[in-house]
Design an enzyme around this catalytic site. Structure first.
Site, PDB file in Angstrom:
ATOM      1  N   LYS A  36       3.408 -30.797  14.555  1.00 51.24           N
ATOM      2  CA  LYS A  36       4.452 -31.529  15.267  1.00 51.24           C
ATOM      3  C   LYS A  36       4.563 -32.977  14.795  1.00 51.24           C
ATOM      4  O   LYS A  36       5.651 -33.520  14.722  1.00 51.24           O
ATOM      5  CB  LYS A  36       4.229 -31.475  16.770  1.00 51.24           C
ATOM      6  N   THR A  37       3.432 -33.595  14.446  1.00 49.83           N
ATOM      7  CA  THR A  37       3.503 -34.976  13.971  1.00 49.83           C
ATOM      8  C   THR A  37       4.293 -35.040  12.666  1.00 49.83           C
ATOM      9  O   THR A  37       5.086 -35.955  12.449  1.00 49.83           O
ATOM     10  CB  THR A  37       2.096 -35.563  13.781  1.00 49.83           C
ATOM     11  N   ASP A 216       6.557 -38.035  22.277  1.00 45.05           N
ATOM     12  CA  ASP A 216       5.505 -37.103  21.856  1.00 45.05           C
ATOM     13  C   ASP A 216       4.660 -36.723  23.074  1.00 45.05           C
ATOM     14  O   ASP A 216       4.627 -37.463  24.056  1.00 45.05           O
ATOM     15  CB  ASP A 216       4.640 -37.811  20.797  1.00 45.05           C
ATOM     16  N   GLU A 217       3.955 -35.608  23.002  1.00 47.99           N
ATOM     17  CA  GLU A 217       3.089 -35.149  24.111  1.00 47.99           C
ATOM     18  C   GLU A 217       3.840 -35.187  25.438  1.00 47.99           C
ATOM     19  O   GLU A 217       3.317 -35.630  26.461  1.00 47.99           O
ATOM     20  CB  GLU A 217       1.824 -36.031  24.217  1.00 47.99           C
ATOM     21  N   GLN A 251      -0.773 -27.289  26.931  1.00 44.94           N
ATOM     22  CA  GLN A 251      -1.778 -28.329  26.723  1.00 44.94           C
ATOM     23  C   GLN A 251      -1.662 -29.470  27.735  1.00 44.94           C
ATOM     24  O   GLN A 251      -2.158 -30.570  27.506  1.00 44.94           O
ATOM     25  CB  GLN A 251      -1.665 -28.895  25.306  1.00 44.94           C
ATOM     26  N   ARG A 604      -9.061 -26.628  19.116  1.00 44.83           N
ATOM     27  CA  ARG A 604      -9.516 -27.723  18.258  1.00 44.83           C
ATOM     28  C   ARG A 604     -10.236 -27.193  17.027  1.00 44.83           C
ATOM     29  O   ARG A 604     -10.411 -27.890  16.035  1.00 44.83           O
ATOM     30  CB  ARG A 604     -10.498 -28.664  18.990  1.00 44.83           C
TER      31      ARG A 604
END
Length: 729
Positions: A36-37, A216-217, A251, A604
């Site tokens: 996504k980044t 973002d997030e 998340q 992760r």
DNA sequence: CCCGTCGTTATTTTT
DNA sequence: TAACGACGGG
């Protein structure tokens, strides 16, 4: 090939669609590890290069400074002009806004930001009837109310805290806070929302300025942040501002702090004609790790739903290890890491994840003992340490002589004979005069007898001298702010005070103060330089902690919450026991949040994942018998490779293959039932193997094991079961 | 006002 | 278990 073509070529079709999309709001549901980044940064570059958007009018907000920094760096790497885009955290944007429109928002232009601790202190001063604990609780509720953008007058305030005097406590706190001219974290979001709603011209100015807003997030945004986005985007005014949010509902792990999953679940309702793009290709983890992640999170009801597709190979199955005690748990982790290290695996590859900070202790002790290098992430934050807060308080008081919290913190440190009574009187005098606390010290000293008098004058002289020093230097003189901080630490007596503390308690306080001094070398020795420095610290604390050892070869010890956005080749998630993880009796949506936390932890891991669960754990000094986490049985069988034996009565993923049960009926010896021919084993030193024969020798039960490594060994399970674990596939 | 002792109480926490 | 806050004597 143009630059644009070159970076677009690196994307998969969904990513590319997200980058080139235009003309309607965009919601990107980006699974863990789906790049996504890369999408956001490429989109920034694309907008500048192809759509000729002024970099200046692009606003990209993140939640952490670390994320903002990474995003800015990567965007600039693709398109140097992106350096002029506004890429910052929500709170740093709020701070920028409030300084720009300080008068309209009703704050001092040179405000500093109060943290949770400061809030609690101010509540207890504003409402003296409250005990320390009640004040801290009220402060927390006030912060939560601000997360929901609720003022003391709001009708919905009862939803946050139903106690009848809460609105009065909140109002008293607000009054006191406004008097200081300072703000708290919640204000950095809420006050801009209020200001934007109130002033049409400011709203118009922002719409004109920001043509593109990206978040973002987004799953961790709270109601106030949603309202801020709404006001900035000007949906109702049809401002034409392009809005793009990126997040993953699976998340969302900060609900307890006001994050509102509904923001992402109902985004399409609030922003009409929203285009939804899912990024489901995972480039981080192996397929079997993703299968484990999915087997957990699919038990949640409240989700948009998505399935990650592994772009990497199958990989090895995650390993679930049942251990007798927490000491075995840390020993197991240490063994695993040491063994891998002898085979050339770096310590840096490993991360140990746990639910609560206190759990790091056992690992630290074991690793220290075995000389395994490690770093603990989070727990005691640099800027929350006593000595650092002391120095910062002195600096804050110089910046804003009305800062009551800073004043109280350092006026009697080191002791100047100025206790609570004197402090209250001085603060009261300053409040009625509406002026500086330092002036109030001078004033009050006149009416006071001997002892307190000299203390007050001494302190006032000190503060005045330092403030004057700062004024006398013209800005841009090239002198570093660190020199000023060093002088402050020295003249205030704080450095000496903490140095003597070091000698008594063996702490590192003086060294920490030196680190703080060093961190100011990039700031000018001027009033503005000081304000910039304080602002940077308040808003950007976490990342550039002095002593950050990400460069060296260390195992990472970290809470599950802190792992957001990180990845490691090898991950061990520990303490999978009911009561620990999930915590106590979490139910309903709280339980779903715990499950998402587990999901975040699992995703992760890139290559290897281990999960541990203990039968016995010491909690608050008491020995407790634990049951494996309900999450483990929910995962179903076949997801994990199981090592060791779960506690009796556990019917989770490691149901036996029937052989053990049959043997129990035939054989009176419980050892023989468990350690029978054909049983697969794992040994700490020898690895995987299988029992090829069993016998009774001199009354002791002995097994012979053939290991995959080739060697054959004999063991007595009665004594050696701690190093041997039964494998249940 | 300072310092010692005893009793109480334990999440997670981008900013 | 440990750490921190409340209280009382110097």
């Amino acid at each position: 090939m143009s630059d644009t073509e070159r970076y677009l070529a690196l994307l998969n079709p969904e990513q590319r669609e997200a980058v080139v999309h235009e003309n309607s709001p965009l919601l990107i549901l980006a699974g863990a590890g789906s790049g996504k980044t890369r999408v956001i940064t490429t989109k920034i570059a694309y907008l500048i290069d192809e759509k000729h958007i002024q970099p200046y009018s692009i606003l990209a907000v993140t939640f952490t400074k670390k994320a903002a920094k990474e995003m800015a760096e990567r965007a600039v790497a693709l398109e140097p002009l992106a350096a002029d885009a506004q890429i910052r955290t929500f709170h740093s944007f709020g701070s920028w806004f409030l300084r720009k429109f300080a008068d309209e928002a009703g704050v001092d232009k040179s405000f500093t930001v109060y943290d949770d601790d400061d809030m609690a202190t101010l509540v207890s001063k504003a409402v003296p009837a409250l005990s320390k604990q009640e004040a801290a609780k009220a402060a927390h509720k006030i912060a939560l109310a601000k997360d929901y953008c609720l003022t003391p007058e709001s009708k919905e305030l009862a939803a946050v805290e139903s106690s009848p005097d809460f609105p009065d406590v909140y109002a008293a706190y607000e009054k006191r806070l406004r008097e200081t001219g300072n703000v708290d974290f919640g204000d950095l979001i809420m006050l801009p929302v209020i200001t934007l709603n109130e002033y049409e011209n400011i709203r118009a100015q922002m719409h004109y300025r920001f043509r593109v807003i990206m978040v973002d997030e987004y799953q961790d945004s709270n109601v106030a942040q949603f309202k801020l986005l709404q006001a900035l985007a000007g949906v109702e005014e049809k401002s034409g501002t392009y809005v793009c949010v990126v997040g993953d509902d699976d998340q969302s792990i900060y609900r307890f702090r006001g994050a509102e999953v509904q923001n992402i679940l109902t985004f399409q309702k609030h922003f009409p004609d929203t285009k939804l793009i899912r990024l489901e290709r995972n480039y981080r983890s192996t397929a079997s790790i993703l299968a484990a992640a999915d087997s957990i999170v699919r038990n949640n009801e409240d989700r948009l739903g998505k399935t990650l597709k592994a772009e990497r190979g199958e990989g090895s199955k995650p390993v679930l290890v049942f251990l007798p005690t927490q000491d075995d748990e840390s020993a197991f982790c240490a063994d695993l890491i040491q063994k891998a290290h002898t085979k050339g695996c770096t310590y840096h590859d490993w991360a140990i994840l746990y639910r609560t900070n206190a759990q790091s202790l056992g690992f630290e002790t074991e690793f220290l003992h075995r000389k395994i290098p490690y770093t603990v992430v989070g727990s005691l934050k640099f800027y929350e340490r006593e000595e650092i807060k002391d120095i910062l308080a002195f600096l804050s008081l110089v910046a804003n002589p009305k800062d009551e919290i800073a004043f109280r913190r350092i006026i009697n440190k080191p002791a100047r004979g100025l206790g609570d009574k004197t402090q209250d009187a001085v603060v009261e005098a300053a409040r009625t005069a509406g002026g500086s606390l330092i002036d109030a010290c001078r004033e009050y000293a006149k009416s006071k007898s001997k002892k307190a008098q000299s203390g007050l004058n001494e302190f006032a002289a000190l503060a005045e001298e330092l403030a004057a020093d700062l004024e006398n230097v013209s800005s841009d003189s090239g002198i570093k702010l660190s020199a000023f901080i060093e002088k402050t630490a020295d003249r205030s007596g704080l450095l000496e005070y903490h140095t003597s503390q070091d000698e008594v308690a063996g702490t590192q306080k003086a060294a920490n103060i030196q680190e703080l001094i060093n961190s100011a070398v990039l700031y000018a020795e001027s009033r503005q330089g000081l304000l910039d420095f304080l602002d940077a610290i308040e808003l950007d604390r976490a990342p550039e902690e002095p002593g950050d050892e990400t460069e060296s070869d260390n195992v990472t010890l970290i809470t599950l919450h802190n792992t957001k956005g990180l990845e490691f080749p090898r991950v061990i998630i520990t303490g999978l026991e009911n009561g620990i993880f999930p915590r106590q009796d979490k139910t309903g949506s709280d339980l779903e949040e715990e499950r998402r936390l587990f999901y975040v932890g699992i995703t992760r891991a890139k290559d290897e994942l281990y999960i541990t669960s203990c039968s016995i754990r010491r909690i608050y000094g008491r020995t407790e018998y634990m049951q494996p986490s309900q999450f483990l049985s929910e995962a179903g069988s076949g997801v994990f490779k199981v090592l060791g034996t779960p506690p009796a009565g556990y019917y989770g993923s490691s149901v036996s293959d029937g052989r053990n049960g049959d043997m129990m009926a035939e054989n009176e010896n419980p050892l023989a039932a468990k350690w029978c021919k054909g049983t697969r084993l794992y040994h700490d030193d020898w690895g995987y193997g299988q029992i090829i024969s069993t016998e009774s020798r001199e009354g002791e039960y002995v097994i012979t094991v053939q290991f995959e490594s080739g060697s054959r060994k004999q063991f007595m399970p009665a004594y050696q079961s701690h190093s041997l674990m039964i494998v249940h596939d």
